[in-house]
Design a protein around this motif. Structure first.
Motif, PDB file in Angstrom:
ATOM      1  N   ARG A 100     -37.531  25.959 -18.189  1.00 13.84           N
ATOM      2  CA  ARG A 100     -37.642  27.123 -17.311  1.00 13.84           C
ATOM      3  C   ARG A 100     -37.180  28.387 -18.031  1.00 13.84           C
ATOM      4  NH1 ARG A 100     -34.370  30.144 -14.394  1.00 13.84           N
ATOM      5  NH2 ARG A 100     -32.591  28.862 -15.057  1.00 13.84           N
ATOM      6  N   CYS A 101     -36.037  28.297 -18.712  1.00 16.05           N
ATOM      7  CA  CYS A 101     -35.512  29.454 -19.442  1.00 16.05           C
ATOM      8  C   CYS A 101     -36.444  29.856 -20.581  1.00 16.05           C
ATOM      9  CB  CYS A 101     -34.121  29.140 -19.984  1.00 16.05           C
ATOM     10  SG  CYS A 101     -32.841  28.974 -18.719  1.00 16.05           S
ATOM     11  N   ARG A 102     -36.979  28.869 -21.297  1.00 16.84           N
ATOM     12  CA  ARG A 102     -37.900  29.185 -22.387  1.00 16.84           C
ATOM     13  C   ARG A 102     -39.135  29.925 -21.867  1.00 16.84           C
ATOM     14  NH1 ARG A 102     -37.572  26.510 -27.453  1.00 16.84           N
ATOM     15  NH2 ARG A 102     -35.838  25.021 -27.626  1.00 16.84           N
ATOM     16  N   ARG A 103     -39.643  29.503 -20.718  1.00 14.60           N
ATOM     17  CA  ARG A 103     -40.810  30.184 -20.147  1.00 14.60           C
ATOM     18  C   ARG A 103     -40.473  31.628 -19.789  1.00 14.60           C
ATOM     19  NH1 ARG A 103     -41.493  25.116 -17.546  1.00 14.60           N
ATOM     20  NH2 ARG A 103     -40.474  25.909 -15.651  1.00 14.60           N
ATOM     21  N   LEU A 104     -39.305  31.831 -19.183  1.00 18.07           N
ATOM     22  CA  LEU A 104     -38.906  33.187 -18.794  1.00 18.07           C
ATOM     23  C   LEU A 104     -38.660  34.080 -20.007  1.00 18.07           C
ATOM     24  CD1 LEU A 104     -36.463  32.358 -15.858  1.00 18.07           C
ATOM     25  CD2 LEU A 104     -38.733  33.397 -15.679  1.00 18.07           C
ATOM     26  N   LEU A 105     -38.219  33.476 -21.098  1.00 17.07           N
ATOM     27  CA  LEU A 105     -37.882  34.253 -22.297  1.00 17.07           C
ATOM     28  C   LEU A 105     -39.060  34.431 -23.253  1.00 17.07           C
ATOM     29  CD1 LEU A 105     -34.395  32.717 -23.155  1.00 17.07           C
ATOM     30  CD2 LEU A 105     -34.837  34.979 -22.195  1.00 17.07           C
ATOM     31  N   LYS A 106     -40.166  33.766 -23.002  1.00 16.01           N
ATOM     32  CA  LYS A 106     -41.263  33.768 -23.963  1.00 16.01           C
ATOM     33  C   LYS A 106     -41.766  35.171 -24.289  1.00 16.01           C
ATOM     34  CE  LYS A 106     -45.647  31.621 -25.171  1.00 16.01           C
ATOM     35  NZ  LYS A 106     -46.106  32.844 -25.860  1.00 16.01           N
ATOM     36  N   ALA A 107     -41.981  36.011 -23.275  1.00 15.21           N
ATOM     37  CA  ALA A 107     -42.524  37.347 -23.520  1.00 15.21           C
ATOM     38  C   ALA A 107     -41.569  38.184 -24.361  1.00 15.21           C
ATOM     39  CB  ALA A 107     -42.818  38.045 -22.195  1.00 15.21           C
ATOM     40  N   SER A 108     -40.272  38.174 -24.010  1.00 13.96           N
ATOM     41  CA  SER A 108     -39.318  38.974 -24.777  1.00 13.96           C
ATOM     42  C   SER A 108     -39.111  38.392 -26.169  1.00 13.96           C
ATOM     43  CB  SER A 108     -37.974  39.074 -24.039  1.00 13.96           C
ATOM     44  OG  SER A 108     -37.413  37.795 -23.822  1.00 13.96           O
ATOM     45  N   GLN A 143     -41.481  40.708 -33.222  1.00 13.34           N
ATOM     46  CA  GLN A 143     -42.340  41.689 -33.882  1.00 13.34           C
ATOM     47  C   GLN A 143     -41.611  43.008 -34.102  1.00 13.34           C
ATOM     48  OE1 GLN A 143     -45.355  40.779 -34.984  1.00 13.34           O
ATOM     49  NE2 GLN A 143     -44.998  38.748 -34.100  1.00 13.34           N
ATOM     50  N   GLU A 144     -40.756  43.391 -33.151  1.00 12.29           N
ATOM     51  CA  GLU A 144     -40.055  44.659 -33.255  1.00 12.29           C
ATOM     52  C   GLU A 144     -38.671  44.446 -33.869  1.00 12.29           C
ATOM     53  OE1 GLU A 144     -39.886  46.744 -29.574  1.00 12.29           O
ATOM     54  OE2 GLU A 144     -42.014  46.428 -29.132  1.00 12.29           O
ATOM     55  N   ARG A 145     -38.279  45.357 -34.720  1.00 12.89           N
ATOM     56  CA  ARG A 145     -36.969  45.262 -35.357  1.00 12.89           C
ATOM     57  C   ARG A 145     -35.897  45.795 -34.418  1.00 12.89           C
ATOM     58  NH1 ARG A 145     -36.198  47.298 -41.440  1.00 12.89           N
ATOM     59  NH2 ARG A 145     -37.663  45.556 -41.621  1.00 12.89           N
ATOM     60  N   VAL A 146     -34.788  45.070 -34.319  1.00 17.08           N
ATOM     61  CA  VAL A 146     -33.642  45.531 -33.549  1.00 17.08           C
ATOM     62  C   VAL A 146     -32.486  45.785 -34.517  1.00 17.08           C
ATOM     63  CG1 VAL A 146     -34.307  44.340 -31.431  1.00 17.08           C
ATOM     64  CG2 VAL A 146     -32.900  43.164 -33.121  1.00 17.08           C
ATOM     65  N   MET A 156     -33.245  37.199 -25.421  1.00 18.56           N
ATOM     66  CA  MET A 156     -33.112  37.987 -24.208  1.00 18.56           C
ATOM     67  C   MET A 156     -33.326  39.472 -24.523  1.00 18.56           C
ATOM     68  SD  MET A 156     -30.015  36.117 -22.098  1.00 18.56           S
ATOM     69  CE  MET A 156     -28.797  36.055 -23.411  1.00 18.56           C
ATOM     70  N   LYS A 157     -33.537  40.255 -23.476  1.00 20.22           N
ATOM     71  CA  LYS A 157     -33.776  41.681 -23.665  1.00 20.22           C
ATOM     72  C   LYS A 157     -32.582  42.325 -24.364  1.00 20.22           C
ATOM     73  CE  LYS A 157     -34.895  45.944 -21.195  1.00 20.22           C
ATOM     74  NZ  LYS A 157     -35.148  46.557 -19.864  1.00 20.22           N
ATOM     75  N   PRO A 158     -32.818  43.069 -25.446  1.00 19.01           N
ATOM     76  CA  PRO A 158     -31.713  43.718 -26.165  1.00 19.01           C
ATOM     77  C   PRO A 158     -30.952  44.701 -25.280  1.00 19.01           C
ATOM     78  CG  PRO A 158     -33.676  43.659 -27.526  1.00 19.01           C
ATOM     79  CD  PRO A 158     -34.095  43.227 -26.146  1.00 19.01           C
ATOM     80  N   VAL A 159     -29.673  44.839 -25.583  1.00 17.12           N
ATOM     81  CA  VAL A 159     -28.806  45.756 -24.845  1.00 17.12           C
ATOM     82  C   VAL A 159     -28.124  46.689 -25.845  1.00 17.12           C
ATOM     83  CG1 VAL A 159     -28.414  44.204 -22.906  1.00 17.12           C
ATOM     84  CG2 VAL A 159     -26.953  44.044 -24.915  1.00 17.12           C
TER      85      VAL A 159
END
Length: 230
Positions: free
Chosen positions: A34-42, A48-51, A125-128
């Motif tokens: 479930r968590c992997r599915r929710l995190l797939k897009a991010s 692809q994007e550098r943080v 997870m979404k960067p903060v």
């Protein structure tokens, strides 16, 4: 290895009285998927994007109890984060292909622990943002039973390593919030996690808060504008 495990367990608060089936479900195969599915897009996006930086949010189990692993930064370090509770991690390096690579490399440098990659990495997870304006990507991973691991913390960076049961973090009496004001007006609220070996606050508490929301929907609820915790 046994010495390292005893060190990790020392000071770990007793697990509150929960149904053990409920406790263990946080690291179950079903919850992982479930968590992997929710995190797939991010995860796809931040590969692809550098943080600016990345940390490894290390899920694990200690004597069968699901927990989260933390480090206490060495008090001899320079900078504003010395002596703080943190997750293993650091700034992006030019050799890192993505946020996951940064988190894995930094974890190896700090704990001499090689993370196996796709099998244990659940996603990004979404960067903060941190206080310096850096964008920090939390990489969620499950290290498995700590009994199977040997950790050798880099003493120049890490003073100690400890774990907190997820059930401890979910207890309301172990959760606090600090309200911040700017020019005598309410600005924002940040979570604090209490009653463990060390107080968890700042960016590490924010990431812990996001992790609990992901792992335990319907059980963990973020609270805002609570009375300040000192």
């Amino acid at each position: 290895m046994l010495t390292a495990l005893r060190h990790l367990c020392h000071g770990m608060p007793p697990t509150p009285v929960f149904n053990m089936g409920t406790v263990r479900r946080y690291l179950s195969w079903e919850n992982e998927q479930r968590c992997r599915r929710l995190l797939k897009a991010s995860t796809d996006r931040y590969r692809q994007e550098r943080v600016s930086a990345a940390v490894l949010v290390s899920l694990c189990s200690v004597a069968g109890v699901p927990a989260i692993l933390y480090t206490l930064r060495s008090s001899t370090m320079t900078g504003m984060h010395k002596g703080d509770v943190s997750f293993p991690g650091g700034k992006h390096d030019s050799c890192d292909r993505d946020a996951i690579a940064t988190a894995i490399r930094e974890t190896h440098e700090e704990l001499n622990l090689r993370v196996s990659g796709e099998d244990c990495i659940w996603g990004v997870m979404k960067p903060v943002p941190d206080r310096r304006g850096l964008t920090v990507a939390p990489v969620l991973a499950n290290l498995g039973p700590l009994e199977h691991l040997t950790l050798k913390p880099n003493s120049q960076e890490v003073e100690t390593v400890f774990t907190l049961p997820i059930s401890h973090l979910l207890q309301e009496e172990n959760q606090g919030y600090t309200n911040f004001c700017h020019k005598r007006q309410y600005s924002h609220t940040l979570p604090v996690f209490l009653h463990g070996p060390h107080r968890i606050w700042g960016l590490t508490a924010v990431i812990t808060d996001l992790t609990l929301e992901l792992l335990a929907p319907g059980i963990y609820h973020r609270r805002t504008r609570m009375r300040a915790t000192h």
